[in-house]
Design a protein around this motif. Sequence first.
Motif, PDB file in Angstrom:
ATOM      1  N   HIS A  20      40.304  28.481  35.556  1.00 22.67           N
ATOM      2  CA  HIS A  20      41.142  28.825  34.501  1.00 22.67           C
ATOM      3  C   HIS A  20      40.063  29.756  33.540  1.00 22.67           C
ATOM      4  CE1 HIS A  20      43.672  25.532  35.398  1.00 22.67           C
ATOM      5  NE2 HIS A  20      42.701  24.655  35.482  1.00 22.67           N
ATOM      6  N   GLY A  21      40.853  30.471  32.580  1.00 27.41           N
ATOM      7  CA  GLY A  21      40.257  31.416  31.669  1.00 27.41           C
ATOM      8  C   GLY A  21      39.724  32.634  32.117  1.00 27.41           C
ATOM      9  N   PRO A  22      39.248  33.325  31.233  1.00 30.19           N
ATOM     10  CA  PRO A  22      38.965  34.843  31.593  1.00 30.19           C
ATOM     11  C   PRO A  22      37.583  35.193  32.568  1.00 30.19           C
ATOM     12  CG  PRO A  22      38.397  34.571  29.198  1.00 30.19           C
ATOM     13  CD  PRO A  22      39.166  33.146  29.807  1.00 30.19           C
ATOM     14  N   VAL A  23      37.913  36.153  33.221  1.00 31.89           N
ATOM     15  CA  VAL A  23      36.528  36.569  34.049  1.00 31.89           C
ATOM     16  C   VAL A  23      36.209  37.949  33.924  1.00 31.89           C
ATOM     17  CG1 VAL A  23      35.712  36.548  36.476  1.00 31.89           C
ATOM     18  CG2 VAL A  23      37.166  34.743  35.752  1.00 31.89           C
ATOM     19  N   VAL A  24      34.856  38.160  33.805  1.00 34.37           N
ATOM     20  CA  VAL A  24      34.395  39.642  34.081  1.00 34.37           C
ATOM     21  C   VAL A  24      33.732  39.792  35.433  1.00 34.37           C
ATOM     22  CG1 VAL A  24      33.017  41.451  33.180  1.00 34.37           C
ATOM     23  CG2 VAL A  24      34.174  40.067  31.496  1.00 34.37           C
ATOM     24  N   LEU A  25      34.274  40.686  36.213  1.00 32.40           N
ATOM     25  CA  LEU A  25      33.828  40.858  37.655  1.00 32.40           C
ATOM     26  C   LEU A  25      33.215  42.174  37.905  1.00 32.40           C
ATOM     27  CD1 LEU A  25      33.741  39.314  40.612  1.00 32.40           C
ATOM     28  CD2 LEU A  25      35.663  40.699  40.882  1.00 32.40           C
ATOM     29  N   ALA A  26      31.763  42.119  38.266  1.00 28.69           N
ATOM     30  CA  ALA A  26      31.085  43.391  38.156  1.00 28.69           C
ATOM     31  C   ALA A  26      30.630  43.744  39.633  1.00 28.69           C
ATOM     32  CB  ALA A  26      29.745  43.270  37.396  1.00 28.69           C
ATOM     33  N   LEU A  27      30.988  44.889  39.922  1.00 29.55           N
ATOM     34  CA  LEU A  27      30.843  45.350  41.410  1.00 29.55           C
ATOM     35  C   LEU A  27      29.844  46.777  41.241  1.00 29.55           C
ATOM     36  CD1 LEU A  27      33.953  44.849  40.893  1.00 29.55           C
ATOM     37  CD2 LEU A  27      33.985  45.015  43.487  1.00 29.55           C
ATOM     38  N   GLY A  28      28.808  46.689  42.016  1.00 28.50           N
ATOM     39  CA  GLY A  28      27.975  47.869  42.154  1.00 28.50           C
ATOM     40  C   GLY A  28      28.455  48.966  42.909  1.00 28.50           C
ATOM     41  N   ALA A  29      27.716  49.932  42.805  1.00 24.49           N
ATOM     42  CA  ALA A  29      28.214  51.284  43.811  1.00 24.49           C
ATOM     43  C   ALA A  29      27.860  50.913  45.257  1.00 24.49           C
ATOM     44  CB  ALA A  29      27.263  52.386  43.405  1.00 24.49           C
ATOM     45  N   GLU A  30      28.223  52.014  46.009  1.00 26.44           N
ATOM     46  CA  GLU A  30      28.452  51.839  47.314  1.00 26.44           C
ATOM     47  C   GLU A  30      26.975  51.383  47.876  1.00 26.44           C
ATOM     48  OE1 GLU A  30      30.035  55.717  47.746  1.00 26.44           O
ATOM     49  OE2 GLU A  30      32.176  54.690  47.984  1.00 26.44           O
ATOM     50  N   ARG A  31      26.043  51.911  47.228  1.00 20.64           N
ATOM     51  CA  ARG A  31      24.618  51.729  47.661  1.00 20.64           C
ATOM     52  C   ARG A  31      24.015  50.421  47.044  1.00 20.64           C
ATOM     53  NH1 ARG A  31      22.328  57.908  46.815  1.00 20.64           N
ATOM     54  NH2 ARG A  31      24.060  58.842  48.293  1.00 20.64           N
ATOM     55  N   GLY A  32      24.711  49.652  46.585  1.00 20.14           N
ATOM     56  CA  GLY A  32      24.327  48.260  45.896  1.00 20.14           C
ATOM     57  C   GLY A  32      23.836  48.402  44.516  1.00 20.14           C
ATOM     58  N   TRP A  33      23.293  47.378  43.993  1.00 18.94           N
ATOM     59  CA  TRP A  33      22.514  47.356  42.744  1.00 18.94           C
ATOM     60  C   TRP A  33      21.183  47.845  42.789  1.00 18.94           C
ATOM     61  CZ3 TRP A  33      25.792  46.596  38.892  1.00 18.94           C
ATOM     62  CH2 TRP A  33      27.311  45.880  39.062  1.00 18.94           C
ATOM     63  N   SER A  34      20.460  48.326  41.568  1.00 16.27           N
ATOM     64  CA  SER A  34      19.076  48.317  41.772  1.00 16.27           C
ATOM     65  C   SER A  34      18.477  47.345  41.155  1.00 16.27           C
ATOM     66  CB  SER A  34      18.834  49.622  40.802  1.00 16.27           C
ATOM     67  OG  SER A  34      19.117  49.139  39.545  1.00 16.27           O
TER      68      SER A  34
END
Length: 242
Positions: free
Chosen positions: A186-200
Motif C-alpha cells: 500500500h501507499g505511494p512509491v518513488v521508483l528510480a531507474l538509472g540510465a542504460e549504462r547503469g548507476w555510477s
Amino acid sequence: MNLVLFETAAEAARLTPADARARHIREVLRMKKGDKFFVGIVNGPRGQAVITEDGPGGMGLEIQWEKKVEAPRPFWALMGMPRPQTARDALREAATFGITALHFFNVEKGEPSYANSTVWKTDEWQRRLREGAAQAFATTVPEVAQHESLLIALEAITVSAPKNAARIALDVYEASAPLSQLAPEHGPVVLALGAERGWSASERKILRESGFALAHLGPRVLRTETALVAGLSVLLARRGEF
C-alpha cells in the motif's frame, strides 16, 4: 486508440475539418453521423460522444460526460535520461500505467545530447503521453519534468511526492533483494531507474543517503523501458491489481 482525448470540453464539442482526430474517427474508426465512441478530457472525465454532424464545416459531437474522474496511481518514477526512442517508449508506457509523474535527469554515464533531441524540442513528448493514456482508455497524463542531475531530481521529488513514499532504486549489480520483496502493498512509491549504462558509484551513494533501497528484477540486465514496465508491474502485483 481506445479513447479520443481533448484538452477541454469546448474543444471536444466541434472538430474542424483538418483536425487529425476527426480524420481518425472517420477513416480508422469508420464512424459516421449517429455513431458513438468514447472521448476524454486530459486529466478530466471520460464521456460517450455521438456524432451529430459531419460535413464541410467540421464534425459536431454531443457528449454525455461521466461524473467520476479517475485518479493517477501513486507512483513517481525517476529515470536517467535515455536515448530518444527509449524516452518515447517510457513516456507512452508511463501514461498507459497511469503513474503520477515521470522525472528525467542527466546521469553521469549518460549522453548529454539525449536531452536536446526532437522529442523534447517539439510537442512530441506530450503526444506520446496522450497516446499512452488513450491506449489505456484513461484520461490521466503524468507530470513530466527534466532535471540537470539526480540530486536536483530528488529535490523535486521531495516536494511533489508524499513524505511517506517508499523509495526504491532498481539496480541489477548491487541490490540485495528483488523488487517483489521490497515493494509495499500500500501507499505511494518513488521508483528510480538509472540510465542504460547503469548507476555510477556516486549516484548509488546519493540514492542510499536519500533513503532508497536497492532492488533488482532478476539477474538479467533489462532495457530501460522494459525495466520501467516490469517495475511498475511488480508494484501493481504486490497490490493485487495484476
